[in-house]
Write a protein that holds these residues in place. Structure first.
Motif, PDB file in Angstrom:
ATOM      1  N   THR A   1       0.831  -1.210   0.000  1.00  0.00           N
ATOM      2  CA  THR A   1       0.000   0.000   0.000  1.00  0.00           C
ATOM      3  C   THR A   1       0.859   1.251   0.000  1.00  0.00           C
TER       4      THR A   1
ATOM      5  N   ILE B   1      -5.063  -3.191  -1.670  1.00  0.00           N
ATOM      6  CA  ILE B   1      -4.585  -4.563  -1.725  1.00  0.00           C
ATOM      7  C   ILE B   1      -5.688  -5.563  -1.407  1.00  0.00           C
TER       8      ILE B   1
ATOM      9  N   SER C   1       1.024  -3.087  -4.715  1.00  0.00           N
ATOM     10  CA  SER C   1       0.195  -4.024  -3.963  1.00  0.00           C
ATOM     11  C   SER C   1       0.152  -5.403  -4.617  1.00  0.00           C
TER      12      SER C   1
END
Length: 472
Positions: free
Chosen positions: A77, A213, A350
């Motif tokens: 992230t 994610i 991600s």
């Protein structure tokens, strides 16, 4: 190299800390607890019979992958939000500090803390590095070639690290292998500052935020790829801690034979990367098939390991396992980037954090679980189970058969760009789109009807979800 370099060092080193006779300073031909040549053995994981010291060694081996597994969702992230260069530089810095600490550690607690910090650094460096490659090489076959080169380097580091660590430990002491690798981390960081300085471009400030994610994890296509990456690496992760003891017990393997068990597998791994890159360039629509074929080869090779009766025979299935892993990784890592391109936002932190999670699951469980399975069920049953898992998972990759037919959807990035350029990156992309439009349409035919059609298309897109896709 950091993951595997401690394999020949730590068992002897912990014995030295406890007052044993192991280590490079012990006389050659010493007792069973360790001798001069013993430290050259790269696969000396804790035996399967248990014991407090064996558990400590197993946990120490696995701690890097464990922390990497926990941190990857956060690192992915962060990479999506701040770009690739800063997390890569931070990861290399953490690796430098943790590896230096490991070199001078004098007790188990310090070793454990330094080893865990290596996992923290790898969670940023590994993910950001692979994502940076996918971002810089956006088109095939260049992307597959670049990722294939990275995979070949990963293979070289993993398979060459145990002999590297064993030889330096034998002749130069425990600290030298780690100090050498710390210097490599420092050099890599300096090269990054020179070639791709963080904050060197203003384009990143105008990039859209990547898909969260948790949304990528529930994407069925990405989930299938992640499952394949984890499954195909389980044989390698579970054999590394167990095959040394099995070879000694079943075929009376010598120290040098056990020490060189994995080194020949580097060459079929590189061959697998090369073959897959060439095939992907010629037949890109068969990426799923290359992955499925690799898993079938891994499954068959795993089942053959227990049937081997000498050193020459055991090398063959181990080479088959590494060749199959090369097929799977080289075919499916670019597929992850393509899936993000066509189904989400083209930001890759991600999605490659998910790939790193898949690897970390296997390598976190291997040093702890594999020995216990061998102790309770047997080495042959372990290999048959791993082989069966890979063979059964191979048909699941049929789910990816139509991925190559997907067209890029109007993702968040496209919608932002169609609202008008707001910065350097958007302006460049808008000019590229205009150039592409001119190349597709004769001069003078961009009339009002075309503009009306464009606005109608844009209105329709705004009513769709950015993650939708369509087939050609």
């Amino acid at each position: 190299m950091l993951y595997m370099v401690i394999v020949p060092i730590i068992p002897d080193y912990i014995a030295v800390m406890r007052g044993g006779a192991a280590g490079p300073s012990a006389p050659a031909g010493g007792n069973g607890s360790g001798g001069g040549n013993r430290s050259l053995l790269p696969a000396r994981y804790p035996p399967a019979t248990g014991g407090n010291e064996d558990v400590q060694i197993g946990v120490l081996f696995a701690s890097k992958a464990m922390l990497q597994l926990l941190v990857n969702p956060l690192s992915g992230t962060l990479i999506d939000r701040v770009g690739y260069e800063v997390p890569l530089l931070a990861g290399l810095g953490i690796l430098f500090l943790s590896t230096t600490t490991f070199a001078f550690a004098e007790n188990y607690a310090t070793l454990f803390a330094a080893r865990s910090l290596q996992g923290l650094g790898s969670a940023f460096a590994d993910t950001a590095g692979i994502a940076l490659i996918a971002d810089r090489y956006a088109e095939e076959p260049a992307r597959s070639r670049a990722l294939g080169t990275a995979l070949a380097c990963i293979s070289f580091g993993s398979l060459a690290a145990p002999p590297f660590g064993g030889v330096l430990y034998e002749f130069a002491g425990k600290r030298v292998p780690f100090l050498v690798l710390a210097c490599v981390c420092l050099l890599d960081g300096l090269l990054l500052l020179a070639l791709a300085p963080p904050g060197g471009t203003g384009a990143r400030a105008n990039m859209p935020v990547g898909t969260p994610i948790h949304r990528l994890m529930i994407d069925p296509y990405i989930a299938v790829v992640a499952g394949a990456l984890a499954t195909c690496n389980i044989p390698l992760a579970f054999l590394e801690p167990t095959i040394a003891n099995w070879m000694k017990e079943s075929m009376g393997a010598s120290e040098w034979e056990v020490g060189l068990t994995w080194l020949p597998a580097f060459f079929p791994h590189v061959l697998g990367v090369y073959v897959t890159v060439r095939l992907a360039a010629a037949y890109p629509h068969l990426q799923w098939f290359y992955g499925a074929l690799g898993m079938a080869i891994i499954g068959a090779s795993s089942c053959l390991v227990p049937a081997c009766r000498n050193f020459g025979q055991v090398i063959i299935p181990l080479c088959g396992i590494c060749f199959g892993i090369a097929l799977v990784d080289t075919a499916l890592l670019p597929t992850l980037a393509f899936l993000v391109d066509v189904r989400h936002v083209s930001v890759y932190g991600s999605v490659y954090a998910i790939a790193d999670i898949s690897y970390s699951v296997a390598y976190a469980l291997g040093p702890i679980v594999a020995g216990q399975i061998v102790h309770t069920m047997g080495f042959a049953q372990l290999n048959l189970g791993m082989g069966l898992a890979n063979v059964l998972y191979a048909p699941v990759l049929l789910f990816l058969k139509n991925v190559c037919q997907m067209k890029p959807s109007h993702s968040e990035r496209n919608i932002l760009l169609e609202e008008g350029p707001k910065g350097l990156y958007d302006t460049i992309k808008m000019e590229e789109r205009k150039g592409m439009g001119k190349s597709l349409q004769p001069v003078g035919e961009m009339d009002e009807n075309s503009m009306d059609s464009y606005h109608r298309d844009l209105k329709g897109v705004s009513e769709e979800d950015s993650s939708d896709y369509e087939y050609s």
